[in-house]
Motif scaffolding. Structure first.
Motif, short mmCIF file in Angstrom:
data_model
loop_
_atom_site.label_atom_id
_atom_site.label_comp_id
_atom_site.label_asym_id
_atom_site.label_seq_id
_atom_site.Cartn_x
_atom_site.Cartn_y
_atom_site.Cartn_z
N LEU A 231 0.84 -1.20 0.00
CA LEU A 231 0.00 0.00 0.00
C LEU A 231 0.87 1.24 0.00
O LEU A 231 1.97 1.24 0.56
CB LEU A 231 -0.89 0.03 1.25
N PRO A 232 0.39 2.33 -0.58
CA PRO A 232 1.11 3.60 -0.45
C PRO A 232 1.06 4.06 1.00
O PRO A 232 0.13 3.70 1.75
CB PRO A 232 0.33 4.54 -1.37
N PRO A 233 2.03 4.83 1.45
CA PRO A 233 2.09 5.24 2.86
C PRO A 233 0.80 5.85 3.39
O PRO A 233 0.45 5.65 4.56
CB PRO A 233 3.25 6.25 2.87
N ASN A 234 0.07 6.61 2.56
CA ASN A 234 -1.13 7.27 3.06
C ASN A 234 -2.31 6.32 3.25
O ASN A 234 -3.35 6.71 3.77
CB ASN A 234 -1.54 8.40 2.11
N LYS A 235 -2.15 5.04 2.85
CA LYS A 235 -3.21 4.06 3.02
C LYS A 235 -2.86 3.00 4.06
O LYS A 235 -3.69 2.14 4.37
CB LYS A 235 -3.51 3.38 1.68
N GLU A 236 -1.64 3.03 4.58
CA GLU A 236 -1.23 2.01 5.52
C GLU A 236 -1.87 2.22 6.89
O GLU A 236 -2.25 3.33 7.25
CB GLU A 236 0.29 2.02 5.66
N ALA A 237 -1.96 1.13 7.64
CA ALA A 237 -2.37 1.23 9.04
C ALA A 237 -1.16 1.67 9.85
O ALA A 237 -0.06 1.18 9.63
CB ALA A 237 -2.88 -0.12 9.55
N VAL A 238 -1.36 2.61 10.76
CA VAL A 238 -0.25 3.20 11.50
C VAL A 238 -0.51 3.11 12.99
O VAL A 238 -1.60 3.44 13.47
CB VAL A 238 -0.05 4.68 11.09
N ASP A 239 0.50 2.65 13.74
CA ASP A 239 0.43 2.63 15.19
C ASP A 239 0.62 4.05 15.70
O ASP A 239 1.66 4.67 15.47
CB ASP A 239 1.52 1.70 15.74
N ALA A 240 -0.39 4.59 16.34
CA ALA A 240 -0.35 5.98 16.78
C ALA A 240 0.75 6.23 17.81
O ALA A 240 1.24 7.36 17.94
CB ALA A 240 -1.70 6.39 17.36
N ASN A 241 1.16 5.19 18.55
CA ASN A 241 2.19 5.37 19.58
C ASN A 241 3.60 5.25 19.01
O ASN A 241 4.48 6.03 19.35
CB ASN A 241 2.01 4.35 20.70
N THR A 242 3.82 4.26 18.14
CA THR A 242 5.16 4.02 17.62
C THR A 242 5.36 4.56 16.21
O THR A 242 6.49 4.62 15.74
CB THR A 242 5.45 2.51 17.60
N LEU A 244 4.74 2.98 13.65
CA LEU A 244 5.06 1.87 12.76
C LEU A 244 3.93 1.68 11.77
O LEU A 244 2.76 1.81 12.11
CB LEU A 244 5.29 0.58 13.56
N HIS A 245 4.28 1.33 10.53
CA HIS A 245 3.30 1.14 9.47
C HIS A 245 3.06 -0.35 9.23
O HIS A 245 3.98 -1.15 9.26
CB HIS A 245 3.78 1.79 8.16
N TYR A 246 1.80 -0.71 8.97
CA TYR A 246 1.42 -2.08 8.69
C TYR A 246 0.75 -2.11 7.32
O TYR A 246 -0.23 -1.42 7.07
CB TYR A 246 0.49 -2.61 9.78
N THR A 247 1.34 -2.91 6.43
CA THR A 247 1.00 -2.80 5.02
C THR A 247 -0.06 -3.78 4.55
O THR A 247 -0.56 -3.65 3.43
CB THR A 247 2.25 -3.01 4.16
N ASN A 248 -0.42 -4.79 5.37
CA ASN A 248 -1.46 -5.71 4.94
C ASN A 248 -2.16 -6.32 6.12
O ASN A 248 -1.79 -6.10 7.27
CB ASN A 248 -0.92 -6.78 3.98
N ILE A 249 -3.14 -7.12 5.83
CA ILE A 249 -4.07 -7.63 6.85
C ILE A 249 -3.42 -8.61 7.81
O ILE A 249 -3.94 -8.88 8.89
CB ILE A 249 -5.28 -8.26 6.14
#
Length: 267
Positions: A231-242, A244-249
């Motif tokens: 996924l492009p960075p603006n669509k990734e899931a992001v840990d609000a604390n760290t 860190l980006h998560y790119t898939n399910i």
């Protein structure tokens, strides 16, 4: 189903994903990746166990999860070299969770009787208990502890891990804010469950249904996210604390399992 090893002092980045009813795979920084299959015997026109094992070996499949503890299938898997996850069906969970002796008898009959010839590596206690049979939730952790105690008594606890598969929707619904918070708080079960997994060096198991999660999200979950595509960075899931980006399910549940309210999807 996904299995995430719980190691002190922190979680390892490893996840075993069971996709629907067919296959599963391991993505791990600590172990070699592999593909396995789910095997259920409660179907029509089921090949006999010997044929099933022969098919697995012909396709070089070295890992299998049984949806139950079918004795004929366990016998057929003996000396095959295939690593096996054996399951406690949901209808047996309440009795096991209320009786140490019942759990010990289950382990003696379905595990001890088959090892070491059958390479059993884990016991999955129930399936999606918190969402499918929430009335059994109060005895879930007890069931895991009783099964583990029986394995410990048989000196099999280091070889065979104990856990329980959860529906990935428990995590994804909060990750993508698909619904308002449920009135059912799983915290009283999940906290001691996670502590048990960490103390025993076991796994966090998740059943993953990417297609259904995508379809039921009404477009909130990106299709590429469900299909394990970058996924492009603006669509990734992001840990609000760290951050860190998560790119898939398959990767987001690692963080979400620690804190259901941390991640936010960047729209």
């Amino acid at each position: 189903m996904a299995i995430l090893p719980m190691k002190q002092p922190s979680m390892a980045a490893s996840i075993l994903v069971f996709l629907g009813a067919a296959v599963f795979f391991l993505v791990s920084a600590d172990e070699n990746a592999f593909i396995g299959v789910n095997i259920g015997t409660d179907i029509s026109n089921m090949p006999n166990p010997t044929q099933v094992v022969a098919l697995l070996k012909s396709q070089n499949i070295g890992h299998a999860r049984l949806f139950d503890a079918d004795s004929a299938m366990l016998l057929a898997l003996a000396n095959s070299g295939i690593q096996v996850i054996v399951s406690v069906p949901n209808d047996q969970l309440p009795r096991i969770g209320q009786s140490n002796s019942t759990a010990a008898n289950w382990v003696a009959r379905n595990i001890v009787a088959h090892v070491p010839a059958t390479n059993i590596t884990a016991v999955a206690v129930g399936s999606e208990v918190l969402s499918a049979i929430p009335n059994a939730a109060p005895v879930l952790v007890s069931a895991l502890k009783f099964i583990h105690a029986a394995l410990l008594a048989a000196n099999l606890n280091s070889q065979i891990k104990v856990s329980t598969p959860h529906s990935s929707s428990i995590i994804l619904k909060t990750l993508f804010r698909l619904h308002k918070p449920s009135s059912q708080d799983v915290g009283p079960v999940m906290v001691p469950l996670l502590k048990f997994l960490q103390c025993t060096g076991s796994y966090l198991m998740l059943n993953g249904y990417p297609y259904y999660d995508y379809m039921q999200s009404n477009g909130v979950i990106p299709l590429d996210y469900a299909l394990f595509r970058p996924l492009p960075p603006n669509k990734e899931a992001v840990d609000a604390n760290t951050l860190l980006h998560y790119t898939n399910i398959s990767t987001s549940p690692m963080c979400r399992s620690r804190d259901r309210d941390r991640l936010a999807i960047k729209r």
